[in-house]
Structures are given as structure tokens and as C-alpha cells.
Design an enzyme around this catalytic site. Structure first.
Site, PDB file in Angstrom:
ATOM      1  N   ARG A 170       0.949  -0.961  -0.076  1.00 36.78           N
ATOM      2  CA  ARG A 170       0.017   0.009   0.082  1.00 36.78           C
ATOM      3  C   ARG A 170       0.772   1.043   0.166  1.00 36.78           C
ATOM      4  O   ARG A 170       1.469   1.581   1.018  1.00 36.78           O
ATOM      5  CB  ARG A 170      -0.879   0.127   1.293  1.00 36.78           C
ATOM      6  CG  ARG A 170      -1.704   1.151   1.380  1.00 36.78           C
ATOM      7  CD  ARG A 170      -3.027   1.315   2.146  1.00 36.78           C
ATOM      8  NE  ARG A 170      -2.561   1.252   3.526  1.00 36.78           N
ATOM      9  CZ  ARG A 170      -3.477   1.078   4.783  1.00 36.78           C
ATOM     10  NH1 ARG A 170      -4.747   1.348   4.527  1.00 36.78           N
ATOM     11  NH2 ARG A 170      -3.012   1.037   5.865  1.00 36.78           N
ATOM     12  N   ASP A 459      -3.618   2.440  14.454  1.00 38.81           N
ATOM     13  CA  ASP A 459      -2.815   3.032  13.322  1.00 38.81           C
ATOM     14  C   ASP A 459      -3.137   4.448  13.095  1.00 38.81           C
ATOM     15  O   ASP A 459      -4.063   5.066  13.869  1.00 38.81           O
ATOM     16  CB  ASP A 459      -2.721   2.213  12.145  1.00 38.81           C
ATOM     17  CG  ASP A 459      -3.922   2.186  11.544  1.00 38.81           C
ATOM     18  OD1 ASP A 459      -4.985   2.947  11.922  1.00 38.81           O
ATOM     19  OD2 ASP A 459      -4.273   1.407  10.673  1.00 38.81           O
TER      20      ASP A 459
END
Length: 558
Positions: A170, A459
Site C-alpha cells: 500500500r 494506526d
């Protein structure tokens, strides 16, 4: 000393301002940098246009307009087209594990028993120069299967098993710059740096003898974050076409899954798949960022205040509708519909609490497999056996459920996707948001992007929820159900909460760690963003300059 200084061999117009390292120079070769620079120059105007259209859309939402399906693309939504066939190599994506691109994490994740490992340059990685360059080195070594890691504390060497998960990468979102690499005097587009360097150094291995079925769908494989409109998918599709042409590999070799993690994007799912139909590997319910995007989109709508973060789950009508529509859309188009993140961390010190956490995971994943998801995400290897068992029970020996259509989801409306969330707002919710947000940002400033806090893996997405929820409550003086009496969220209350929660953080982490860490700096940034008159679009974009370290400019070649 200056005579011994080394510089990267960069092509004309490219200036590397990150620290020189001989290992990094292997990634930042002249040819690799030329490829990245060509991508940046070809697509920067398209990216800027897409970002301006984002801002225009937000201005309309601020004026009272609601997101919705585009009448101009109704023919795409109602058409019978399908995406390119799912490549056999990634037909089974039952459990995908995610994490930053550090060396030990990559090895453990690839060996974890998951079907896919998504190596993250975005929400789970703090984009320091060291992290980004070491991440590219680590992924190159993982792709060619030479990666090892020696842990001196345990005197243990980690290496890959014979059978490993499929690797997806990603890159960062369109909105982020890479300030350590200047192209024609401006910061490079971060996602093109991440994509370009990884693709340049690794595409040949995916096309080689180690990857059966080379050609269309052979890889590399990617996850694409933070899109808001199909025009952004169109740019990515052209980037993929350009990369494949440059490398001389078959069109459609690259496959990418798009995270539907913004509220505007849920109304563009068919259109996004259509733009990427030769490169698509489906869509994913990025539900944490989706909650963050709900607040950001409705920042000027005081009638849409979120309840406490713990109450914004898939039982909320707007969240369940989003998941059901994603499944129907993907299966109509012949691609994977991936479920959301299980962020729990096994609690080895408390068996009863651990079983309660695992039962929560089981229920969530049972809901997903029954709804029709083809796979799901886990933040920790310890969750994989639990999730595998649930999906095996729901799917049997089938690799996915793409052939199962959700006709009942065909009637989902704009109102379903925008229904106001229900639940209470509490002072404890304000406290938890503050405690988690400050600790996450402190870790991020210190170079860590995935942070275990209170038995959950946090996160940037979950930290964003904490930030924007605090901002929303403070901006509109939300009523909070306190322990003894009803109170309102005010700057004065928030100031007391911050002071008290900083004291709690100090006690929890210990005096020495608190003094060594970046907690005070993080507190200032987080508090400033929570109390700002205008909502900052991204926590990490605002804090990015705090981790940029420029080194001397290379001398001119002329």
C-alpha cells in the site's frame, strides 16, 4: 569531511535531500529515480486537478450539500460489465494481515499463515526517510526471498518459510508529499515514490519463473488508499498502464484493491471499479478511515455528531449499508469484497479477557462471512487461526464467495448510507480519544506507525477518529453524559482532560520513557488540532514537517 560526503546519482531535475546510505543508493539508482520522475511529471497535473476537485466537493458539503450517487454515471452503475478475471494466484484471500514494511514484521507476516500480507507505507508506517528506504530494501529482499533478520535480544534468525502469503503493497495517498525527494524543485508525489520504486525493482520477479502464470494478473499487487472519486482511480489506472508499458510487461499484470474508506467513495464504487477494471482486485471496507471520513465530510453539520468511538461499529445502519453495498457491487463485477480490520491483540496475561476479545473477533468475522465478504483483515498473527476457522465454516472449501450475489442490497439508498449514527457521547470517550491520540502521535513522531495501545493495534486511521471526534464535539459543544451530571464539551473541559490524561500517560509508561519520548510535543500538536477553528484534513500531513530531515543538496553536474 566535506570531501568524503557522498551523494546519490540522481538524474537531471531530481534532488535527494535524505541521508545518504550505500544500501539506500541501491534503491535510489539513477534509472529508478528517472522512472519515478517520469511518473511525477506525467501525472502531477492530473493529481492536482483531482485534489482541487476534492476541495470543491468539500466546499459543497460545508454549504449543506450531501454526498450522493452521480446521475451522470448511472449507465456505469446499471451496466453489465465485469472486471478482468481474478488471477489464480490471489483467488483465496480469506485472511489478510497488515503491518509496516519493517524487516521482522515482513518475515513474520509472510510466515503467519495468512493468505495475503499487505506491507504498508501509509497508515501503519511513520514516513521517516529511514523507514521508507529500509522498507523498500526489505520488500526487495522479500520478493526475491533473500530476506532474513537477526534478533540479537533473542539470538534468533528469522527467515521465510517455503510457503508464504502473497505480498501486496500500500503506497501513501494522493494528498501526501515526499519532502526528501525534490523533482523540478518541488516535493515528489509520495504515492508515486512508493509505487515507482517498488515496481521498478520488483516487477521482473513477478513475471519470472518463481511466479506461475506470468502475464495478466501476475503482479505486482497493490492496495490503494484514501480515494474519494473515480477520477482518482482513473489516474491510478493510467499510472499502471504507463508502468507496464515502460517495463514491457502485459497490460493488466498489475492488480490493485481499492480501500473504500471515505464517505464520498461509497457512492463511486461502481465507477472506481470501472476505471480500474483491467487492473482491479476488488474493494475493501476500510471502516476506521470511513468513520474518520464521515466526520470530516460533515464537519459543518452539527446534526451529525458521532457517539463515542466504541459505539460506531458495524451495527450502525450507515456502516452496515456500506458493507452490504460494497459486497453487492464487487460480486456483480466479479472481484473480491474484502472485510474490515480486526485490531485486537491477544492478551496473554489475562485468559478471560483474551477469550472475550477472541469472541468479539469471532462474532465480527461471522457477520462478515455471512454477509458475503470474501476475506478480511487482521492486525496480529494471533488472530489468524480464529478468523480462518470462521471463514472456513462459512465458505467451506471455496476460495471466495464472488459467485454469490447480494440482490437484497440492490435497494440500498443514499439515505441508508447517510443515516445518522446513534449512541451516547461521554466524558470518558473524550478522555480515551485524547489518551490514544497523544500516545499514537508520540510514537509516530518517534518513527513508529503501528502502535499497540490498550490491547488494540492503533494506526493513523484510529488516531484520526480520536482527533476529529474531539474536534467535532468541541466545535459544537456536544452534550456529554458525565459520571454525575450532563456536561458540555468545551475548551475549558478539554484543557482539564488533557492535563489529567497526560498525567495518566506518564504513570502508565513510566517517568523515564515519558521523558525520553515525544509525548509533550505530540500533546501540543494534538491539542492544537482538536481546538483549531477549522478542521485540518489529515493529522499526519499536519505533523509531517516534524519528521522531515533535510541533508545538503548535491552539487550541480554542470
Amino acid at each position: 569531511m566535506a570531501a568524503n560526503r557522498r551523494f546519490y546519482d540522481a538524474p537531471e531535475g531530481v534532488d535527494i535531500r535524505g541521508r545518504y546510505d550505500t544500501e539506500f543508493a541501491g534503491i535510489l539508482s539513477e534509472d529508478a529515480l528517472r522512472f519515478v520522475a517520469e511518473l511525477h511529471r506525467e501525472f502531477r497535473s492530473h493529481i492536482r486537478y483531482a485534489m482541487e476537485r476534492r476541495r470543491e466537493a468539500q466546499r459543497r458539503y460545508n454549504s449543506g450539500e450531501l454526498p450522493g450517487f452521480d446521475p451522470a454515471t448511472r449507465c456505469i452503475r446499471e451496466g453489465d460489465w465485469v472486471c478482468a478475471p481474478v488471477p489464480p494466484a490471489i483467488a483465496d484471500r480469506t485472511v489478510e494481515i497488515t503491518g509496516p514494511a519493517d524487516r521482522k514484521t515482513i518475515i513474520n507476516a509472510l510466515n503467519s499463515g495468512a493468505k495475503v500480507f499487505m506491507a504498508d507505507f501509509e497508515d501503519a508506517l511513520s514516513p521517516t526517510w529511514e523507514n521508507l528506504m529500509r522498507g523498500q530494501i526489505n520488500l526487495r529482499d522479500a520478493v526475491d526471498r533473500t530476506i532474513t533478520f537477526h534478533d540479537p535480544a533473542r539470538n534468533r534468525v528469522y527467515k521465510l518459510n517455503d510457503e508464504v502469503a502473497k505480498l501486496f503493497v500500500r503506497p501513501r495517498g494522493w494528498h501526501l508529499p515526499e519532502a526528501h525527494i525534490l523533482i523540478d524543485g518541488e516535493p515528489a508525489t509520495a504515492c508515486l515514490v512508493d509505487f515507482g520504486l517498488y515496481f521498478f525493482h520488483n516487477h521482473a520477479v513477478f513475471q519470472g519463473s518463481r511466479c506461475a502464470g506470468a502475464g495478466a494478473g501476475a503482479g505486482p499487487f497493490f492496495y490503494l488508499p484514501k480515494m474519494e472519486h473515480s477520477r482518482e482511480a482513473s489516474v491510478w489506472n493510467r499510472v499502471f498502464d504507463r508502468a507496464e508499458l515502460s517495463a514491457g510487461i502485459e497490460r493488466g499484470s498489475i492488480r490493485a484493491t481499492v480501500l473504500i474508506e471515505t464517505l464520498p467513495a461509497v457512492f463511486q464504487m461502481d465507477e472506481i471499479l470501472y476505471e480500474l477494471r483491467d487492473h482491479s482486485a476488488g474493494l475493501n471496507c476500510g471502516r476506521w478511515d470511513y468513520i474518520f471520513s464521515y466526520v470530516k465530510t460533515f464537519r459543518r453539520h452539527p446534526d451529525r455528531l458521532l457517539p463515542d468511538r466504541v459505539h460506531v461499529g458495524m451495527n450502525q445502519h450507515f456502516m452496515r449499508s456500506y458493507s452490504d453495498l460494497l459486497i453487492r457491487t464487487c460480486h456483480r463485477r466479479g472481484v473480491h469484497a474484502m472485510g474490515g480490520m480486526a485490531a485486537q491483540i491477544p492478551i496473554r496475561s489475562n485468559p478471560a479477557a483474551n477469550e472475550a476479545a477472541m469472541e468479539s473477533v469471532r462474532k465480527d468475522k461471522l457477520r462478515e462471512v455471512r454477509a458475503g465478504h470474501d476475506g478480511t483483515w487482521a492486525a496480529h498473527p494471533g488472530l489468524i487461526p480464529v478468523i480462518m476457522e470462521v471463514f472456513a465454516g462459512g465458505m467451506g472449501d471455496k476460495p471466495n464467495q464472488i459467485a454469490v450475489t447480494r440482490e437484497d442490497a440492490g435497494g440500498i439508498t443514499e439515505e441508508d448510507l447517510l443515516q445518522r449514527p446513534r449512541g451516547v457521547r461521554t466524558v470518558e470517550g473524550l478522555r480515551l480519544n485524547t489518551r490514544v491520540g497523544v500516545q499514537y502521535l508520540a510514537a509516530w513522531l518517534a518513527g513508529a506507525g503501528a502502535v499497540p495501545l490498550y490491547n488494540l493495534m492503533e494506526d493513523a486511521a484510529t488516531a484520526e477518529i480520536c482527533r476529529v471526534q474531539n474536534w467535532q464535539w468541541l466545535r459544537y459543544g456536544a452534550v456529554l453524559d458525565g459520571e454525575a451530571a450532563e456536561v458540555r464539551a468545551t475548551v475549558e473541559l478539554f484543557g482539564r482532560v488533557v492535563e489529567e490524561e497526560m498525567g495518566r500517560i506518564r504513570r502508565e509508561v513510566g517517568e523515564e520513557k515519558f521523558e525520553r519520548g515525544k509525548f509533550e510535543e505530540a500533546c501540543k500538536i494534538f491539542t492544537r488540532q482538536c481546538t483549531s477553528p477549522e478542521l485540518t484534513d489529515f493529522l499526519t500531513l499536519n505533523a509531517y514537517n516534524n519528521i522531515v530531515v533535510h541533508h545538503p543538496k548535491a552539487p550541480s553536474r554542470f
